[in-house]
Write a protein that holds these residues in place. Sequence first.
Motif, short mmCIF file in Angstrom:
data_model
loop_
_atom_site.label_atom_id
_atom_site.label_comp_id
_atom_site.label_asym_id
_atom_site.label_seq_id
_atom_site.Cartn_x
_atom_site.Cartn_y
_atom_site.Cartn_z
N PHE A 25 -23.55 -1.76 60.19
CA PHE A 25 -24.13 -2.98 59.64
C PHE A 25 -25.44 -2.68 58.91
N VAL A 26 -26.34 -1.97 59.57
CA VAL A 26 -27.65 -1.68 58.97
C VAL A 26 -27.48 -0.76 57.76
N VAL A 30 -28.81 -1.58 53.94
CA VAL A 30 -29.76 -0.71 53.24
C VAL A 30 -29.14 -0.19 51.94
N ARG A 31 -27.94 0.31 52.01
CA ARG A 31 -27.29 0.87 50.81
C ARG A 31 -27.01 -0.21 49.76
N SER A 32 -26.49 -1.34 50.18
CA SER A 32 -26.09 -2.38 49.23
C SER A 32 -27.26 -3.13 48.61
N LYS A 36 -30.79 2.42 48.79
CA LYS A 36 -31.39 3.62 49.37
C LYS A 36 -30.43 4.26 50.34
N ASP A 37 -30.64 5.54 50.54
CA ASP A 37 -29.98 6.21 51.64
C ASP A 37 -30.65 5.68 52.91
N PRO A 38 -29.89 5.32 53.93
CA PRO A 38 -30.50 4.74 55.13
C PRO A 38 -31.65 5.56 55.73
N GLU A 39 -31.52 6.86 55.75
CA GLU A 39 -32.59 7.68 56.34
C GLU A 39 -33.85 7.69 55.49
N ILE A 53 -30.81 -9.07 56.21
CA ILE A 53 -30.18 -9.13 57.53
C ILE A 53 -30.07 -10.57 58.00
N ARG A 54 -31.13 -11.36 57.81
CA ARG A 54 -31.07 -12.77 58.21
C ARG A 54 -29.92 -13.48 57.48
#
Length: 85
Positions: A25-26, A30-32, A36-39, A53-54
């Motif tokens: 999910f996270v 982040v990607r969409s 960014k790359d999540p890391e 997220i909200r």
Amino acid sequence: MTAPSVYRQVVGVTYEYLGPAADRFVSRQVRSHLRKDPEQLERKDLRELMDWIRLAMNLLSDDTQLVDLYIADLEKLTQPKARRP
């Protein structure tokens, strides 16, 4: 000992609400939305990420109190960490 990345911290909080789906999910948020790359997620990105997220959580759940609690828990990650001597 190295502190977990901001991404890992967000996943840790999210796990409390989404269980094993937290990482996926996270990562998707982040990607969409942040492109960014999540890391590579940084503390300065958290406000924008929390907005996405909200929105996603409101689509997944009618429990607004739960969504508010989740966002409040994520909000704690935006606070600077106290330095230890």
